[in-house]
Design a protein around this motif. Structure first.
Motif, PDB file in Angstrom:
ATOM      1  N   MET A   1       0.994  -1.459  -0.091  1.00 31.50           N
ATOM      2  CA  MET A   1       0.315   0.274  -0.184  1.00 31.50           C
ATOM      3  C   MET A   1       0.746   1.146   0.278  1.00 31.50           C
ATOM      4  O   MET A   1       0.032   2.000  -0.994  1.00 31.50           O
ATOM      5  N   ILE A   2       1.498   1.001   0.908  1.00 29.97           N
ATOM      6  CA  ILE A   2       2.786   2.070   0.681  1.00 29.97           C
ATOM      7  C   ILE A   2       3.708   2.425  -0.703  1.00 29.97           C
ATOM      8  O   ILE A   2       3.596   3.955  -1.254  1.00 29.97           O
ATOM      9  N   LYS A   3       3.841   2.007  -1.186  1.00 25.79           N
ATOM     10  CA  LYS A   3       4.559   1.685  -2.532  1.00 25.79           C
ATOM     11  C   LYS A   3       3.972   2.077  -3.755  1.00 25.79           C
ATOM     12  O   LYS A   3       4.491   3.080  -4.150  1.00 25.79           O
ATOM     13  N   LEU A   4       1.906   1.959  -3.002  1.00 22.59           N
ATOM     14  CA  LEU A   4       1.318   2.698  -4.650  1.00 22.59           C
ATOM     15  C   LEU A   4       0.906   3.643  -3.888  1.00 22.59           C
ATOM     16  O   LEU A   4       1.096   4.942  -5.427  1.00 22.59           O
ATOM     17  N   ILE A   5       1.071   4.408  -2.655  1.00 21.67           N
ATOM     18  CA  ILE A   5       0.995   5.957  -2.119  1.00 21.67           C
ATOM     19  C   ILE A   5       2.305   6.341  -2.568  1.00 21.67           C
ATOM     20  O   ILE A   5       1.693   7.235  -3.755  1.00 21.67           O
ATOM     21  N   THR A   6       3.015   6.101  -3.248  1.00 24.99           N
ATOM     22  CA  THR A   6       4.089   6.871  -2.592  1.00 24.99           C
ATOM     23  C   THR A   6       4.602   6.920  -4.529  1.00 24.99           C
ATOM     24  O   THR A   6       4.381   7.635  -5.147  1.00 24.99           O
ATOM     25  N   LYS A   7       3.739   6.086  -5.072  1.00 25.86           N
ATOM     26  CA  LYS A   7       4.737   5.769  -6.530  1.00 25.86           C
ATOM     27  C   LYS A   7       3.127   6.660  -7.553  1.00 25.86           C
ATOM     28  O   LYS A   7       3.275   8.298  -8.539  1.00 25.86           O
ATOM     29  N   LEU A   8       2.240   6.019  -7.138  1.00 30.89           N
ATOM     30  CA  LEU A   8       1.157   7.672  -7.308  1.00 30.89           C
ATOM     31  C   LEU A   8       1.236   9.178  -7.269  1.00 30.89           C
ATOM     32  O   LEU A   8       0.514  10.250  -7.825  1.00 30.89           O
ATOM     33  N   LEU A   9       1.190   9.344  -6.267  1.00 33.72           N
ATOM     34  CA  LEU A   9       1.851  10.757  -5.179  1.00 33.72           C
ATOM     35  C   LEU A   9       3.169  11.779  -5.381  1.00 33.72           C
ATOM     36  O   LEU A   9       2.773  13.063  -5.361  1.00 33.72           O
ATOM     37  N   LEU A  10       4.156  10.781  -5.388  1.00 32.90           N
ATOM     38  CA  LEU A  10       5.097  11.286  -5.418  1.00 32.90           C
ATOM     39  C   LEU A  10       5.680  12.471  -6.626  1.00 32.90           C
ATOM     40  O   LEU A  10       5.948  13.389  -6.532  1.00 32.90           O
ATOM     41  N   LYS A  11       5.215  11.720  -8.178  1.00 35.70           N
ATOM     42  CA  LYS A  11       5.924  12.646  -9.229  1.00 35.70           C
ATOM     43  C   LYS A  11       4.812  13.769  -9.135  1.00 35.70           C
ATOM     44  O   LYS A  11       5.952  14.851  -9.468  1.00 35.70           O
ATOM     45  N   PRO A  12       3.279  13.886  -8.971  1.00 33.43           N
ATOM     46  CA  PRO A  12       2.686  15.095  -9.529  1.00 33.43           C
ATOM     47  C   PRO A  12       3.178  16.064  -8.017  1.00 33.43           C
ATOM     48  O   PRO A  12       3.761  17.452  -8.005  1.00 33.43           O
ATOM     49  N   LEU A  13       3.368  15.041  -7.338  1.00 29.32           N
ATOM     50  CA  LEU A  13       3.858  16.536  -5.709  1.00 29.32           C
ATOM     51  C   LEU A  13       4.790  16.956  -5.429  1.00 29.32           C
ATOM     52  O   LEU A  13       5.172  18.132  -6.013  1.00 29.32           O
ATOM     53  N   SER A  14       5.622  16.353  -6.286  1.00 22.88           N
ATOM     54  CA  SER A  14       7.133  17.092  -6.111  1.00 22.88           C
ATOM     55  C   SER A  14       7.916  17.859  -7.256  1.00 22.88           C
ATOM     56  O   SER A  14       8.415  18.597  -6.976  1.00 22.88           O
ATOM     57  N   LYS A  15       6.680  17.348  -8.307  1.00 26.10           N
ATOM     58  CA  LYS A  15       6.808  18.229  -9.530  1.00 26.10           C
ATOM     59  C   LYS A  15       6.325  20.112  -9.172  1.00 26.10           C
ATOM     60  O   LYS A  15       6.338  21.253  -9.797  1.00 26.10           O
ATOM     61  N   ALA A  16       4.697  19.283  -8.194  1.00 24.31           N
ATOM     62  CA  ALA A  16       4.087  21.077  -8.101  1.00 24.31           C
ATOM     63  C   ALA A  16       4.800  21.534  -7.443  1.00 24.31           C
ATOM     64  O   ALA A  16       4.577  22.356  -7.020  1.00 24.31           O
ATOM     65  N   VAL A  17       5.926  20.947  -5.837  1.00 22.50           N
ATOM     66  CA  VAL A  17       6.861  21.844  -5.249  1.00 22.50           C
ATOM     67  C   VAL A  17       7.809  22.710  -5.883  1.00 22.50           C
ATOM     68  O   VAL A  17       8.403  23.795  -5.944  1.00 22.50           O
ATOM     69  N   TYR A  18       8.445  21.143  -6.518  1.00 17.51           N
ATOM     70  CA  TYR A  18       9.703  22.032  -7.213  1.00 17.51           C
ATOM     71  C   TYR A  18       9.841  22.480  -8.123  1.00 17.51           C
ATOM     72  O   TYR A  18      10.335  23.616  -8.807  1.00 17.51           O
ATOM     73  N   ARG A  19       8.956  22.318  -9.199  1.00 18.32           N
ATOM     74  CA  ARG A  19       8.388  23.067 -10.404  1.00 18.32           C
ATOM     75  C   ARG A  19      10.279  22.559 -11.477  1.00 18.32           C
ATOM     76  O   ARG A  19      10.600  23.636 -11.687  1.00 18.32           O
ATOM     77  N   GLY A  70      10.285  -0.789  11.782  1.00 12.09           N
ATOM     78  CA  GLY A  70       8.379   0.238  12.407  1.00 12.09           C
ATOM     79  C   GLY A  70       8.072   0.758  11.090  1.00 12.09           C
ATOM     80  O   GLY A  70       7.961   0.316   9.744  1.00 12.09           O
ATOM     81  N   LEU A  71       7.364   2.281  11.189  1.00 11.91           N
ATOM     82  CA  LEU A  71       6.838   2.972  10.480  1.00 11.91           C
ATOM     83  C   LEU A  71       7.515   3.491   8.815  1.00 11.91           C
ATOM     84  O   LEU A  71       7.516   3.606   7.930  1.00 11.91           O
ATOM     85  N   LYS A  72       8.979   4.009   9.582  1.00  9.11           N
ATOM     86  CA  LYS A  72       9.688   4.637   8.596  1.00  9.11           C
ATOM     87  C   LYS A  72      10.142   3.727   8.230  1.00  9.11           C
ATOM     88  O   LYS A  72      10.606   3.717   6.528  1.00  9.11           O
ATOM     89  N   GLY A  73      10.389   2.744   8.270  1.00  5.28           N
ATOM     90  CA  GLY A  73      11.542   1.094   7.693  1.00  5.28           C
ATOM     91  C   GLY A  73      10.244   0.784   6.825  1.00  5.28           C
ATOM     92  O   GLY A  73      11.233   1.022   5.789  1.00  5.28           O
ATOM     93  N   ARG A  74       9.231   0.876   6.580  1.00  4.67           N
ATOM     94  CA  ARG A  74       7.847   0.545   5.341  1.00  4.67           C
ATOM     95  C   ARG A  74       8.002   1.780   4.624  1.00  4.67           C
ATOM     96  O   ARG A  74       7.577   1.174   2.956  1.00  4.67           O
ATOM     97  N   PHE A  79       8.960   3.510  -1.184  1.00  5.71           N
ATOM     98  CA  PHE A  79       9.489   4.643  -1.339  1.00  5.71           C
ATOM     99  C   PHE A  79      10.597   4.195  -2.751  1.00  5.71           C
ATOM    100  O   PHE A  79      10.393   4.145  -3.826  1.00  5.71           O
ATOM    101  N   PHE A  80      12.180   3.361  -2.118  1.00  6.87           N
ATOM    102  CA  PHE A  80      12.887   3.276  -3.217  1.00  6.87           C
ATOM    103  C   PHE A  80      12.170   2.225  -3.835  1.00  6.87           C
ATOM    104  O   PHE A  80      12.258   1.928  -5.330  1.00  6.87           O
ATOM    105  N   ASP A  81      11.404   1.080  -3.101  1.00  8.55           N
ATOM    106  CA  ASP A  81      10.236  -0.069  -4.336  1.00  8.55           C
ATOM    107  C   ASP A  81       9.789   1.384  -5.430  1.00  8.55           C
ATOM    108  O   ASP A  81       9.491   0.384  -6.515  1.00  8.55           O
ATOM    109  N   ALA A  82       8.823   2.415  -5.003  1.00  3.62           N
ATOM    110  CA  ALA A  82       8.316   2.828  -5.749  1.00  3.62           C
ATOM    111  C   ALA A  82       8.856   3.222  -7.009  1.00  3.62           C
ATOM    112  O   ALA A  82       8.693   3.479  -8.089  1.00  3.62           O
TER     113      ALA A  82
END
Length: 222
Positions: A1-19, A70-74, A79-82
């Motif tokens: 689930m964390i991998k899926l969330i990261t994959k779906l959100l990370l790219k558009p979010l990072s582009k929106a923030v850093y442009r 723990g949560l940080k490890g997951r 993230f790295f799987d994504a």
């Protein structure tokens, strides 16, 4: 689930923030094995390239990133799987043969692999001489090499800092370099040097960095 969330959100979010300013996306083949060879300014480079490229790009990463608890490890594992990073044991990250073999598996499966021919980050922003692992991969796998130039990533997370900053980033993808006429000559040291120098010249043309003319060696511990 964390991998899926990261994959779906990370790219558009990072582009929106850093442009980020991105050039040459059309130069990255959409299918088949390909090497993306980049200059190296920051740890964050291995995140920036996969997030801006038009297809998944695998980089080598320390296996410790997958071993947290723990949560940080997951979150780290997700993230790295994504970003489809490839885990390697400490000491193999700097392109030892075992790491090259892992990269070769990625290319032979028709995927894209990212590599830093300089071997380690440039702390003075100069472009150092390339090591020939990139040539060995290109000649063994028979795949093209896309030169990449990054600018500004060293300002996002300077050496010694933990939290990333918001800074302007530029990513340039150059025209693919075709070495198919040299396929199978990976054991020839002269050919490996020739191919590596051509790759570094293409990166230099994109980045405009000052040339160091020497290898960038990791400082030895006292």
């Amino acid at each position: 689930m964390i991998k899926l969330i990261t994959k779906l959100l990370l790219k558009p979010l990072s582009k929106a923030v850093y442009r980020p300013s991105i050039e040459g996306l059309e130069n990255v083949p959409r299918k088949g094995g390909v090497i993306l060879a980049s200059n190296h300014l920051s740890f964050i480079d291995s995140v920036v390239i996969p997030l801006t490229a038009p297809r998944p790009i695998s980089f080598l990463a320390k296996v410790e990133y997958w071993q947290g608890t723990g949560l940080k490890g997951r979150v780290m594992r997700g993230f790295f799987d994504a970003i489809e990073a490839v885990p390697v044991r400490r000491g193999e990250v700097h392109l030892a043969q075992a790491a090259l073999d892992s990269a070769l598996e990625v290319l032979n499966s028709g995927k894209a692999f990212g590599i830093y021919p300089e071997g380690t980050r440039s702390l003075d922003k100069r472009l150092y001489r390339g090591k020939t692992g990139v040539a060995w991969l290109a000649l063994t796998a028979g795949v093209p090499v896309v030169p990449v130039a990054l600018a500004g990533t060293d300002e996002i997370q300077p050496v010694g800092t933990r939290r990333p900053r918001i800074r302007k980033v530029t990513v340039k993808f150059g025209e693919p370099l075709d070495f198919s006429h040299l396929h199978g000559q990976a054991r020839n040291a002269r050919v490996r040097r020739q191919v590596t120098d051509e790759v570094m010249a293409a990166i230099h043309e994109l980045s405009g960095q000052e040339l160091a003319q020497v290898y960038n060696e990791v400082p030895k511990a006292a």
